[in-house]
Design an enzyme around this catalytic site. Structure first.
Site: not given
Length: 216
Positions: A10-12, A15, A87
């Site tokens: 997920t975000m945060d 990555k 991304e």
């Protein structure tokens, strides 16, 4: 053997930080890589993390041939010992095919980093193709947390502080055409289903589609 590795989460969940760390570790050993990114928060041609780290990268535009770019880079005397793609969820499926070809035909490791699902809980096309083609899929070990403290598994989009589940899959920038602030938040599945963000929880409000539960 070279591999196509997909680091997902997920975000945060760190990555981009891991992508930068992998690049740093290999650079420290005298290796040289090519870094691709798409729509990074720091702007075009940048790979950045929320910790404030940033490096230059090649912007992977929508119709860019990533395999062709690397072949041209190498034919001009450039060096590439590995490839990093951040991304990666924003890439087109055919660009993921090109990355697989980089591994198979050029013999380079490709490390791709991306979000698996969007704010509607639907797979990004780029992530779906990575799941189909990757030699290895790694879930990030740094767990993002929902406001309730549970493991965050879903990405939520808010407009004007209210969670939405419809709209364009990719929104670049901080505001939409109505100048309403667009934000993102990570939630556990339960609170994503209930559309209960941290702001809504703080205000003591539930989504109108959540039915009350009663016990007999």
């Amino acid at each position: 053997m070279p591999e196509l590795v997909f680091f997902s989460g997920t975000m945060d969940c760190g990555k981009s930080t891991l992508a930068l760390q992998i690049g740093h570790n290999r650079s420290a050993r005298g290796l040289r890589g090519v870094i691709f990114t798409r729509d990074d928060r720091a702007g075009e041609g940048k790979l950045s993390s929320r910790l404030g780290l940033v490096t230059d990268a090649v912007e992977a535009h929508e119709r860019m041939d990533l395999y062709g770019y690397l072949v041209d880079h190498l034919s001009r005397g450039g060096r590439a010992d590995y490839v990093i793609v951040d991304e990666a969820q924003f890439l087109a499926p055919e660009q993921i095919d090109q990355l697989a070809r980089v591994v198979d035909d050029l013999g380079l490791d490709v490390f791709a980093f991306g979000i698996t699902t969007d704010f509607r809980t639907r797979l990004f096309p780029g992530s779906q193709r990575l799941i189909e083609l990757a030699d290895r899929i790694e879930a990030l070990q740094v767990e993002a947390l929902c406001w309730c403290g549970a493991k965050a598994t879903h990405n939520a989009r808010t407009v004007g502080g209210i969670m939405v589940v419809e709209g364009e899959q990719v929104v670049v920038g901080d505001v939409n055409e109505n100048s309403a602030e667009v934000g993102y938040e990570v939630l556990c599945r339960r609170h994503h289903r209930r559309r209960l963000t941290s702001a809504a929880a703080g205000a003591g409000t539930l989504s109108p589609d959540v039915l009350p539960v009663t016990a007999d």
